[in-house]
Design an enzyme around this catalytic site. Structure first.
Site, PDB file in Angstrom:
ATOM      1  CG  LEU A 299      -1.904   1.182   1.258  1.00 46.73           C
ATOM      2  CD1 LEU A 299      -2.874   1.138   0.083  1.00 46.73           C
ATOM      3  CD2 LEU A 299      -2.681   1.193   2.576  1.00 46.73           C
TER       4      LEU A 299
ATOM      5  CE  LYS B 191       2.008  10.715  16.956  1.00 44.95           C
ATOM      6  NZ  LYS B 191       2.962  10.342  17.998  1.00 44.95           N
TER       7      LYS B 191
ATOM      8  CB  SER C 123      15.451  13.079  10.082  1.00 46.05           C
ATOM      9  OG  SER C 123      14.124  13.565  10.054  1.00 46.05           O
TER      10      SER C 123
ATOM     11  CD1 TRP D 120       6.097   5.869  19.504  1.00 43.61           C
ATOM     12  CD2 TRP D 120       7.659   6.875  18.281  1.00 43.61           C
ATOM     13  NE1 TRP D 120       5.648   7.135  19.222  1.00 43.61           N
ATOM     14  CE2 TRP D 120       6.583   7.777  18.475  1.00 43.61           C
ATOM     15  CE3 TRP D 120       8.760   7.300  17.539  1.00 43.61           C
ATOM     16  CZ2 TRP D 120       6.576   9.064  17.944  1.00 43.61           C
ATOM     17  CZ3 TRP D 120       8.757   8.582  17.012  1.00 43.61           C
ATOM     18  CH2 TRP D 120       7.675   9.456  17.206  1.00 43.61           C
TER      19      TRP D 120
ATOM     20  CG  HIS E 294      10.448  17.381  18.077  1.00 42.17           C
ATOM     21  ND1 HIS E 294       9.871  18.559  17.662  1.00 42.17           N
ATOM     22  CD2 HIS E 294       9.831  16.385  17.390  1.00 42.17           C
ATOM     23  CE1 HIS E 294       8.956  18.286  16.748  1.00 42.17           C
ATOM     24  NE2 HIS E 294       8.902  16.975  16.570  1.00 42.17           N
TER      25      HIS E 294
ATOM     26  CG  HIS F   8       3.311  15.371   9.062  1.00 43.99           C
ATOM     27  ND1 HIS F   8       3.499  16.342  10.027  1.00 43.99           N
ATOM     28  CD2 HIS F   8       3.848  14.233   9.571  1.00 43.99           C
ATOM     29  CE1 HIS F   8       4.102  15.799  11.074  1.00 43.99           C
ATOM     30  NE2 HIS F   8       4.323  14.522  10.826  1.00 43.99           N
TER      31      HIS F   8
END
Length: 766
Positions: A17, A115, A444, A572, A652, A705
């Site tokens: 997907l 979330k 990142s 996570w 963060h 995003h």
């Protein structure tokens, strides 16, 4: 006793997907091919569940991006700004809501994302208007029923899954403050009745309405909405064969039993999560004993990957059978299985002793079968399960006495900085001498196909370590050069050596393993591979210093060391289930502390310890918050408090509602906190202003995003708004989050605009 499932992973065993969606967005495949791949995944999922004897197979749990967005699409809750784009294809309208749209004369932002309860899954936040009407817009649900009907021999085995009306409204936001979202309950229930009616006409008997909000503290408006919604649905369908399963998960429902009592007669079955709250069983059984209500027992863990402890599970089921009879019991996973990987059998690099204790989605479905067989008298399955669990109790693979001793003896010196922030800030300003509104990124930078190929070649031993290191260093040099050209004040090395901010550290720590195919959806096409914490955790050696120091050697500007915090690694990852979570968290905190001190010793004086999961890990009920913060804040402070005053600690956090935990965020005592705030248009900052948050803050000024590139003035307006809430001298400027999922052209143009906007702000707002 019926076996059913609440939902199955939709990404495909090989992340089909993800690849299909990204190919569609990049124009490499058309919508026909995209839908073809989606259908193939659905059919595979349904066949797995059929094979393992699931009596009620979920339908409508598949999504091309997010199931909350799907619900918005189903009931026509689509803001006019997206409708006005007039797409020829509904899938483009759908994706524009999730990702924004920037083409030709149009420039529409993506809808807000946050979330899903206390998980690492993200959903697209619905937006409501006063007196909003709802109507059936999408045909996806009904098309999928037709598909599934070709696989099973009866519609009696098809169970459509819908987010319940009260939870759906609770997940959204009002466009303005002239009304309360629960005022829309009458309007939204009307469309639910229309949907249920269409389902009945297709021969559907069972319908799953997910109301996980029942696991939370409810306000009066929500309580009234429940009473209205389910009474209205019952009155309309009381003479029909429809069977409603009211489904709640992620915590217990005992606090809301009095509410359910008011509409209990209107539902056929109620599902409870007996993994998160096993103690609720006795009271729930007592509550439904004198009614006809069926109890769906969520007894297989839908959020963790450890094999079910069959002895405990069988005891619960037998208690329920004794209380209400076998015919009034259903068994299921605790929640949807979208939170775990698909198939453990594909994993060939896990120590056998540990693998034998693990279970992914496909195996979880089989566990329901095992439980049924045990109840029918199969002792062999039970004995084998007990042996595997007992086998690891004293294993040296799991237990390390030295690690346990260190984390069991924590004095105040491990959780306090030497001086308070006011003293540290003065020393840091003298040391760094940053301009007003210093600029940086979260850490990142883009992970290109070339970079991923290099990592895969090294992992598969197709290139040498020397060649791999040389390649990664070339990416770092390029990133440093670009950041310097743009004019950022604090640079990052880009994290090119890391596949994921948690998985990378799992490979550098004892007691944690990484899977090969254990992918889980985080949002849209974004998939992560959560590590498995199976034993006592300790640091093997330096984890990041070589890369960070190499980056620092290539610039005169400050490089920010990048680490992941203990709470985020916990949240996570799939965490061991044989000891309290706080003990595991403290062990990880000490490992991170050791790395922080190594970086400081080597001259890295700005160190970011990311804790994006701190808010998402918050228990759903306020009464459990004190315990959570007692260990989570302590864990962060263990990791961060060993440095000198002059060393600046950043952290963060991802999308969060901070108003109710602002004091606890302050208790972290990070010198600088960066937060995601662009999609919410800086609304979050009011909480920091009202609290008089004392430390420095970097509110995200553009949404990473979405692929859209924000304009200079758009970013400037957000900086200006931030300056109205916060002390200007305490504001940092940065994107909302890390940039690994974006393309270099998007990143460079966006950061250039961010720096230009900052320069204007320095001039206009100084």
């Amino acid at each position: 006793m019926l076996k059913h499932n609440l939902g199955f992973p939709r990404i495909g065993e090989q992340r089909e997907l993800k690849k299909a969606c990204e190919s569609y967005w990049n124009g490499k495949i058309d919508s026909v091919k995209l839908f073809e791949i989606g259908k193939k995944i659905r059919i595979e999922n349904w066949n797995i569940q059929k094979h393992y004897g699931i009596d009620l197979i979920p339908c409508n749990d598949f999504s091309f991006y997010d199931h909350v967005l799907d619900m918005s699409f189903l009931i026509g809750s689509i803001p006019d700004s997206y409708f006005n784009l007039k797409f020829k294809n509904d899938i483009d309208l759908y994706f524009s809501m999730a990702r924004g749209y920037q083409k030709h004369k149009f420039d529409i932002k993506a809808m807000e994302m946050t979330k899903w309860f206390n998980t690492n899954y993200h959903y697209i936040v619905p937006i409501f208007t006063k007196n909003q009407k709802f109507f059936i817009y999408s045909k996806k649900l009904f098309n999928e029923i037709k598909e599934l009907n070709n696989i099973v021999d009866s519609t009696d085995k098809i169970k459509p899954v819908l987010i319940g009306p009260v939870t759906y409204l609770s997940l959204g936001k009002e466009k303005d403050n002239t009304f309360h979202k629960m005022d829309l309950i009458e309007n939204i229930v009307s469309v639910y009745i229309e949907i249920i009616n269409k389902l009945l006409n297709k021969g559907i008997k069972w319908i799953q309405l997910d109301e996980p909000i029942l696991s939370m503290d409810l306000y009066d408006k929500e309580k009234e909405a429940f009473q209205y919604a389910y009474k209205k649905i019952y009155n309309y369908f009381s003479l029909s064969d429809v069977k409603i399963i009211l489904t709640s998960y992620f915590d217990g429902i005992l606090d809301n039993l009095s509410i359910i009592k008011n509409f209990n007669e209107y539902i056929t079955a109620i599902h409870i999560d007996l993994v998160e709250d096993p103690n609720q069983l006795k009271d729930v059984l007592s509550f439904i004993k004198d009614s006809k209500t069926i109890l769906s027992m969520g007894i297989v863990n839908g959020r963790n990957i450890w094999k079910n402890r069959y002895n405990d599970t069988i005891d619960k089921i037998k208690k329920a059978i004794f209380s209400i009879g076998k015919d009034r019991i259903m068994i299921a996973p605790s929640c949807s299985l979208i939170h775990i990987p698909i198939d453990l059998d594909k994993e060939n690099n896990i120590h056998l002793d540990i693998k034998e204790r693990m279970s992914f989605a496909k195996q979880k479905i089989k566990e329901l079968n095992d439980i049924e067989k045990i109840l029918e008298g199969d002792r062999n399955i039970l004995l084998k399960n007990s042996f595997l669990i007992k086998k690891l109790e004293n294993s040296t693979i799991i237990h390390n006495k030295e690690v346990k001793l260190r984390s069991d003896n924590i004095s105040n010196k491990y959780i306090q900085r030497k001086n308070d922030f006011s003293i540290r800030q003065k020393k840091q300003k003298e040391k760094f001498n940053f301009p007003l509104f210093p600029t940086t990124t979260i850490g990142s930078l883009p992970q290109t196909k070339e970079l991923r190929d290099i990592r895969n070649k090294f992992k598969n031993k197709k290139i040498s370590e020397k060649e791999y290191v040389k390649k990664i260093k070339s990416f770092i040099i390029y990133a440093i050069k670009k950041q310097e050209e743009i004019g950022l004040d604090v640079l990052v090395h880009g994290e090119f050596e890391r596949t994921d901010m948690v998985e990378y550290f799992s490979e550098k720590l004892n007691g944690i393993l990484s899977t090969d195919y254990g992918w889980v959806q985080s949002y849209g096409s974004r998939c992560v591979k959560p590590p498995v914490i199976y034993g006592d955790v300790s640091r093997i050696g330096d984890m990041t210093t070589d890369w960070i120091c190499f980056a620092q050697s290539n610039t005169n500007k400050f490089i920010k060391g990048m680490l992941t915090g203990p709470v985020t690694i916990i949240k996570w990852s799939f965490v061991r289930d044989d000891q309290p979570i706080y003990k595991t968290s403290y062990q990880i905190a000490f490992a991170i502390r050791d790395e922080v001190l190594s970086l400081e010793k080597l001259g890295i004086n700005i160190i970011q310890i990311d804790e994006p999961a701190l808010r998402e890990g918050l228990p759903l009920k306020r009464k459990n918050w004190k315990y959570y913060f007692s260990w989570s804040i302590k864990s962060f402070r263990i990791s961060s408090s060993g440095v000198k005053d002059e060393t600046q600690i950043h952290t963060h956090m991802c999308y969060s509602e901070f108003n109710d935990i602002i004091k606890q965020i302050s208790d972290l005592d990070a010198d600088v906190i960066t937060i995601e705030s662009a999609r919410s248009n800086m609304e979050l900052l009011k909480n920091f202003s009202d609290f008089y948050y004392p430390n420095e803050i970097g509110p995200g000024v553009y949404d990473i995003h979405s692929p859209r590139i924000p304009s200079v003035m758009e970013i400037y307006d957000l900086i200006k708004k931030a300056a109205n809430f916060l002390y200007k001298e305490n504001i940092w400027i940065n994107p909302d989050c890390g940039l690994k999922t974006r393309k270099w052209n998007e990143v460079l143009d966006s950061i250039k605009n961010m720096v230009k906007a900052t320069k204007i702000a320095r001039k206009e707002l100084s």
